[in-house]
Design a protein around this motif. Structure first.
Motif, PDB file in Angstrom:
ATOM      1  N   ASP A  18       0.829  -1.215   0.000  1.00  0.00           N
ATOM      2  CA  ASP A  18       0.000   0.000   0.000  1.00  0.00           C
ATOM      3  C   ASP A  18       0.860   1.261   0.000  1.00  0.00           C
ATOM      4  N   CYS A  19       1.898   1.241  -0.796  1.00  0.00           N
ATOM      5  CA  CYS A  19       2.840   2.360  -0.813  1.00  0.00           C
ATOM      6  C   CYS A  19       2.338   3.467  -1.743  1.00  0.00           C
ATOM      7  N   VAL A  20       2.264   4.671  -1.220  1.00  0.00           N
ATOM      8  CA  VAL A  20       1.875   5.837  -2.017  1.00  0.00           C
ATOM      9  C   VAL A  20       2.937   6.918  -1.830  1.00  0.00           C
ATOM     10  N   GLY A  21       3.069   7.780  -2.822  1.00  0.00           N
ATOM     11  CA  GLY A  21       4.107   8.798  -2.771  1.00  0.00           C
ATOM     12  C   GLY A  21       3.576  10.189  -3.044  1.00  0.00           C
ATOM     13  N   GLU A  22       4.323  11.169  -2.581  1.00  0.00           N
ATOM     14  CA  GLU A  22       4.015  12.579  -2.840  1.00  0.00           C
ATOM     15  C   GLU A  22       5.325  13.305  -3.111  1.00  0.00           C
ATOM     16  N   TRP A  23       5.359  14.099  -4.183  1.00  0.00           N
ATOM     17  CA  TRP A  23       6.553  14.858  -4.531  1.00  0.00           C
ATOM     18  C   TRP A  23       6.528  16.221  -3.849  1.00  0.00           C
ATOM     19  N   VAL A  24       7.662  16.611  -3.267  1.00  0.00           N
ATOM     20  CA  VAL A  24       7.847  17.974  -2.763  1.00  0.00           C
ATOM     21  C   VAL A  24       9.247  18.423  -3.157  1.00  0.00           C
ATOM     22  N   GLU A  25       9.524  19.702  -2.943  1.00  0.00           N
ATOM     23  CA  GLU A  25      10.792  20.254  -3.424  1.00  0.00           C
ATOM     24  C   GLU A  25      11.973  19.878  -2.545  1.00  0.00           C
ATOM     25  N   ASP A  26      11.798  19.907  -1.227  1.00  0.00           N
ATOM     26  CA  ASP A  26      12.931  19.734  -0.321  1.00  0.00           C
ATOM     27  C   ASP A  26      12.394  19.363   1.058  1.00  0.00           C
ATOM     28  N   TRP A  27      13.295  19.331   2.066  1.00  0.00           N
ATOM     29  CA  TRP A  27      12.849  18.911   3.395  1.00  0.00           C
ATOM     30  C   TRP A  27      11.875  19.909   4.015  1.00  0.00           C
ATOM     31  N   ALA A  28      11.988  21.169   3.660  1.00  0.00           N
ATOM     32  CA  ALA A  28      10.993  22.136   4.131  1.00  0.00           C
ATOM     33  C   ALA A  28       9.607  21.743   3.623  1.00  0.00           C
ATOM     34  N   GLY A  29       9.535  21.243   2.390  1.00  0.00           N
ATOM     35  CA  GLY A  29       8.270  20.750   1.856  1.00  0.00           C
ATOM     36  C   GLY A  29       7.791  19.506   2.573  1.00  0.00           C
ATOM     37  N   VAL A  30       8.735  18.655   2.983  1.00  0.00           N
ATOM     38  CA  VAL A  30       8.379  17.464   3.760  1.00  0.00           C
ATOM     39  C   VAL A  30       7.714  17.877   5.070  1.00  0.00           C
ATOM     40  N   GLU A  31       8.328  18.819   5.767  1.00  0.00           N
ATOM     41  CA  GLU A  31       7.778  19.250   7.051  1.00  0.00           C
ATOM     42  C   GLU A  31       6.408  19.902   6.878  1.00  0.00           C
ATOM     43  N   GLU A  32       6.239  20.639   5.791  1.00  0.00           N
ATOM     44  CA  GLU A  32       4.931  21.243   5.522  1.00  0.00           C
ATOM     45  C   GLU A  32       3.879  20.164   5.273  1.00  0.00           C
ATOM     46  N   ALA A  33       4.253  19.115   4.524  1.00  0.00           N
ATOM     47  CA  ALA A  33       3.321  18.024   4.250  1.00  0.00           C
ATOM     48  C   ALA A  33       2.961  17.273   5.532  1.00  0.00           C
ATOM     49  N   LEU A  34       3.927  17.078   6.407  1.00  0.00           N
ATOM     50  CA  LEU A  34       3.649  16.406   7.675  1.00  0.00           C
ATOM     51  C   LEU A  34       2.675  17.227   8.521  1.00  0.00           C
ATOM     52  N   ARG A  35       2.874  18.532   8.553  1.00  0.00           N
ATOM     53  CA  ARG A  35       1.958  19.394   9.314  1.00  0.00           C
ATOM     54  C   ARG A  35       0.553  19.346   8.725  1.00  0.00           C
ATOM     55  N   ARG A  36       0.471  19.351   7.408  1.00  0.00           N
ATOM     56  CA  ARG A  36      -0.832  19.335   6.743  1.00  0.00           C
ATOM     57  C   ARG A  36      -1.626  18.081   7.098  1.00  0.00           C
ATOM     58  N   GLU A  37      -0.944  16.945   7.196  1.00  0.00           N
ATOM     59  CA  GLU A  37      -1.605  15.675   7.498  1.00  0.00           C
ATOM     60  C   GLU A  37      -1.662  15.384   8.996  1.00  0.00           C
ATOM     61  N   GLY A  38      -1.124  16.290   9.805  1.00  0.00           N
ATOM     62  CA  GLY A  38      -1.113  16.078  11.245  1.00  0.00           C
ATOM     63  C   GLY A  38      -0.229  14.926  11.675  1.00  0.00           C
ATOM     64  N   ARG A  39       0.745  14.596  10.854  1.00  0.00           N
ATOM     65  CA  ARG A  39       1.575  13.427  11.129  1.00  0.00           C
ATOM     66  C   ARG A  39       2.727  13.749  12.072  1.00  0.00           C
ATOM     67  N   GLN A  40       2.987  12.811  12.966  1.00  0.00           N
ATOM     68  CA  GLN A  40       4.203  12.809  13.763  1.00  0.00           C
ATOM     69  C   GLN A  40       4.950  11.523  13.446  1.00  0.00           C
ATOM     70  N   VAL A  41       6.256  11.633  13.283  1.00  0.00           N
ATOM     71  CA  VAL A  41       7.054  10.486  12.859  1.00  0.00           C
ATOM     72  C   VAL A  41       8.161  10.225  13.871  1.00  0.00           C
ATOM     73  N   ASP A  42       8.248   8.980  14.306  1.00  0.00           N
ATOM     74  CA  ASP A  42       9.357   8.549  15.158  1.00  0.00           C
ATOM     75  C   ASP A  42      10.394   7.911  14.239  1.00  0.00           C
ATOM     76  N   TRP A  43      11.487   8.622  14.025  1.00  0.00           N
ATOM     77  CA  TRP A  43      12.491   8.161  13.067  1.00  0.00           C
ATOM     78  C   TRP A  43      13.358   7.030  13.621  1.00  0.00           C
ATOM     79  N   ASP A  44      13.196   6.710  14.888  1.00  0.00           N
ATOM     80  CA  ASP A  44      14.009   5.646  15.487  1.00  0.00           C
ATOM     81  C   ASP A  44      13.200   4.401  15.830  1.00  0.00           C
ATOM     82  N   ALA A  45      11.906   4.400  15.469  1.00  0.00           N
ATOM     83  CA  ALA A  45      11.033   3.306  15.905  1.00  0.00           C
ATOM     84  C   ALA A  45      10.922   2.170  14.902  1.00  0.00           C
ATOM     85  N   ALA A  46      11.255   2.421  13.651  1.00  0.00           N
ATOM     86  CA  ALA A  46      11.079   1.378  12.634  1.00  0.00           C
ATOM     87  C   ALA A  46      12.094   0.260  12.850  1.00  0.00           C
ATOM     88  N   PRO A  47      11.687  -1.001  12.617  1.00  0.00           N
ATOM     89  CA  PRO A  47      12.614  -2.122  12.806  1.00  0.00           C
ATOM     90  C   PRO A  47      13.728  -2.122  11.769  1.00  0.00           C
TER      91      PRO A  47
END
Length: 302
Positions: free
Chosen positions: A273-302
């Motif tokens: 179920d992999c989906v993707g979204e294109w953005v310009e840079d990491w600032a765009g990544v952070e904006e997309a995360l805020r828009r979706e209300g997402r919080q990401v734990d970068w150390d939790a994945a196995p």
């Protein structure tokens, strides 16, 4: 080390790395006019090419001659560099920005500091063209180039990396002023011509973005790292951000790669179920995360 002379006779002992930064700053100050012109002309692919060229010029890593050569070929195909092209008005302003980029990329191929002369000349010519009868913009450009030379020459190789974002932010701010002047003088930015296609994923004009915020965001980047989404849209799933340039398999592909992909999937291997979204840079990544209300734990994945 060798003597690098600008078109005004200014001379300094410069290395290739120093000349590259100087050229990048010159190109940044002219890029806003060029990219807005391409946007108005309805040429998103050419706009993306020029943005990728500017990013390549600012890259602090040792240049890859093959990547630079591929980018040089792509830029050379733009009609504004053709011998039969006789620009005037806004086309002249845009062509100066393109020549600054073209010369800067050529310098990445031969890796000699004397390649900084044409970007310097193009930035000065644009300032004169936008000046009219006043002369203040041309004088400002002269002062900026003198200042940049002094600053760049004072940095050690280690300090250069620390100061590059500040140098770019200052150049981008001046680029915004150049773009504003072009809008007043030529009506630039009134929009693409009727019927022109507007590319929904095209990158923003570099010289009109706040590069300070972009640079700060890049310091927080976690490219290629799989994180667990702990809150917001797709909570419980996994997220990874890939730079398209890192995925390229050839110099030509890397030269044309711009932006990043945000991938969201149901498993850490990013296969279900992999989906993707294109953005310009990491600032765009952070904006997309805020828009979706997402919080990401970068150390939790196995």
């Amino acid at each position: 080390m060798k003597i690098l002379e600008s078109v005004r006779g200014m001379a300094f002992l410069g290395t290739f790395g120093q000349a590259r930064l100087f050229s990048a700053a010159c190109a940044e100050r002219t890029a806003g006019v060029l990219l807005q012109y391409l946007a108005d002309e309805g040429r998103p692919a050419d706009q993306d090419t020029c943005v990728a060229a500017l990013e390549l010029l600012w890259d602090t890593a040792p240049p890859d001659e093959n990547v630079a050569a591929a980018m040089h070929r792509r830029l050379s195909a733009l009609p504004e560099l053709g011998q039969e092209f006789r620009p005037s008005g806004v086309q002249q302003s845009a062509a100066l920005g393109l020549r600054a980029l073209f010369a800067g990329i050529a310098m990445l191929i031969d890796q000699g500091p004397d390649g900084a002369v044409e970007p310097s000349e193009s930035a000065r010519a644009l300032a004169r063209e936008l000046d009219g009868e006043v002369g203040a913009t041309a004088a400002e450009e002269d002062a900026i180039q003198d200042r940049d030379v002094e600053r760049i020459m004072s940095w050690s190789p280690q300090e250069r990396t620390l100061h590059v974002h500040g140098l770019r932010a200052a150049a981008a701010e001046t680029g915004r002023d150049r773009l504003a002047a072009a809008r007043t003088r030529h009506g630039l930015g009134d929009g693409a011509p009727d019927g022109a296609f507007t590319h929904p994923g095209s990158v923003s004009v570099t010289a009109t973005a706040d590069r300070g915020d972009v640079a700060a965001a890049e310091q927080r980047a976690r490219y290629g790292v799989v994180g667990r989404i702990t809150a917001g849209s797709d909570a419980g799933g996994y997220l990874r951000v890939d730079r398209l340039a890192d995925l390229a398999e050839s110099p030509e592909e890397r030269a044309s790669a711009a932006g990043v992909d945000i991938l969201v999937a149901a498993d850490p291997a990013m296969t279900r179920d992999c989906v993707g979204e294109w953005v310009e840079d990491w600032a765009g990544v952070e904006e997309a995360l805020r828009r979706e209300g997402r919080q990401v734990d970068w150390d939790a994945a196995p």
